[in-house]
Design an enzyme around this catalytic site. Sequence first.
Site, PDB file in Angstrom:
ATOM      1  N   SER A  21       0.866  -1.166   0.000  1.00  0.00           N
ATOM      2  CA  SER A  21       0.000   0.000   0.000  1.00  0.00           C
ATOM      3  C   SER A  21       0.905   1.218   0.000  1.00  0.00           C
ATOM      4  CB  SER A  21      -0.883   0.008   1.246  1.00  0.00           C
ATOM      5  OG  SER A  21      -0.054   0.162   2.372  1.00  0.00           O
ATOM      6  N   LYS A  22       0.338   2.370  -0.189  1.00  0.00           N
ATOM      7  CA  LYS A  22       1.162   3.576  -0.284  1.00  0.00           C
ATOM      8  C   LYS A  22       2.044   3.711   0.970  1.00  0.00           C
ATOM      9  CE  LYS A  22       1.738   7.967  -2.016  1.00  0.00           C
ATOM     10  NZ  LYS A  22       1.724   8.710  -3.166  1.00  0.00           N
ATOM     11  N   ARG A  23       1.474   3.330   2.104  1.00  0.00           N
ATOM     12  CA  ARG A  23       2.217   3.429   3.354  1.00  0.00           C
ATOM     13  C   ARG A  23       3.324   2.366   3.425  1.00  0.00           C
ATOM     14  NH1 ARG A  23       0.901   1.488   8.066  1.00  0.00           N
ATOM     15  NH2 ARG A  23      -0.994   0.615   7.188  1.00  0.00           N
ATOM     16  N   LYS A  24       3.017   1.201   2.834  1.00  0.00           N
ATOM     17  CA  LYS A  24       3.957   0.094   2.984  1.00  0.00           C
ATOM     18  C   LYS A  24       4.646  -0.260   1.672  1.00  0.00           C
ATOM     19  CE  LYS A  24       0.711  -2.427   4.878  1.00  0.00           C
ATOM     20  NZ  LYS A  24      -0.007  -3.564   5.393  1.00  0.00           N
TER      21      LYS A  24
END
Length: 489
Positions: free
Chosen positions: A254-257
């Site tokens: 994901s964008k965070r990960k």
Amino acid sequence: MEKTIRVRFAPSPTGYLHVGGARTALFNYLFARHNNGVFILRIEDTDQSRYQESACKEIFDSLKWLGIEWDEGPDVGGDYGPYVQSERRDIYKQYAGQLVESGNAYPCFCSPERLQKVREKQQAEKQKIGYDRHCRSLSESERRKLLEKNTPCVIRLNVPLGKTVVFNDAVRGEITYESDQLDDLVLLKTDGFPTYHLANVVDDHLMKISHVLRGDEWIASTPRHILLYEAFGWTPPEFAHMPVILSSDGGKLSKRKGAASVLDYCRAGYLPEALLNFLSLLGWAPGDDREIMNKEEIFSAFSLQRVSPKASVFDEKKLEWMNGQYMAQRSVESIKGDIIQGWKEKGFIDRNADENDEYLEQVIALMKDRSKKITDCIDNSFYFFKDPEGYDEKAAKKHFKPDAAKHLQVLCDKIEASDIFTQESLENIFREYAEKAGVSGGKLIHPTRLAVSGVSFGPGLFELLEALGKETVAKRMHNAISWIKENKS
Ligand code: GLU
């Protein structure tokens, strides 16, 4: 004569280019270069509802920054253009018409309301959801009448019933689908735009694509594409689906990960060659223990046989480590522009500072081998430009004991009294005093480092002192002595 290898990266400009997309582009590029083939960039922008104008530029910029170069594409041209699908609408219409003519496709006049009802009924009866092929059995005259009345219609593929579709995926081996599981897929929409399936197959054929290398998420489209190739009477290309990339906790990227855009990595201070090397190892390995490999080395080692079908993990820590290795390899000259710019933005140095200033170059040379990223190099060198405003708390507790003030005072006196101020002369002063006072080198080195930098990490102490200069070193040592006396007595 062997067939020329021609591969393509075919992004839809719906947002930024994330690292998964970049990995697909990269594997296509590597496969082309390894085989002296051609790498094509094609923009698949037929889904107007998801189109984002800025996305094309972002894709170009990302690929260019990474050093992935295409041989044919929207900006560079080529013999099989245009390479932007919205500029090829007439071509798709013509080919859809050809399939209708040959009986392999048919117009479907079902309204969205009817399709919705069919779906609801299927849901209620717990049947498989899909088009019920209503318009497939319309008679010729019924069809003609509806067409004459200009009834809006889509074109659907006449999917053959009871057929087993088999293809050999170069990464996953043989894959089988039953055609009865597949819908009569839409090829041309009411607005005359093609669907992804039609445009993709027509273009791959017309652009003479020999191998389709794409993400795993497209695997379910492949049997549909094979049926389309058959309907046209064309030979399909080879297919190879790249393994999924997971985040380090095993979940979806994901964008965070990790699924950040390629340009986010640029902004975060990564080097393009490091990200390229790292991405090349997501699902592929050279088969020996090499990890740090430059582009040429990867070109020569790359093969589809060594692409694993198993999911690969996007390990940010490994990327950081790898970037650090490349930072150390870089010349000062090649990174100083970005670093000096960063210092200017942070206010560490004057806006008009000269890029060729020797002191700035010296600081970069001292810091780059110890920095994982360009941004680390920018942020961690603050003490080269201003006196410490405080001391790292933990380090001060450990190294600024009362006797440290005494040692610093003696060392500072000796430094100030000496005419020479070089790494060697400083090292001598420290060694001689350590012997005389009967203390370990660490008892002198750690407090001095903390005194001049405010932190407990950085380049070798004597290199650091020499770079800072005698005056600054003496001033900062005096400041630290006063601080210890005030706080630790
Ligand atoms: N346009 C598709 C995408 O956005 C291309 C898939 C393919 O390579 O066939 O990924």
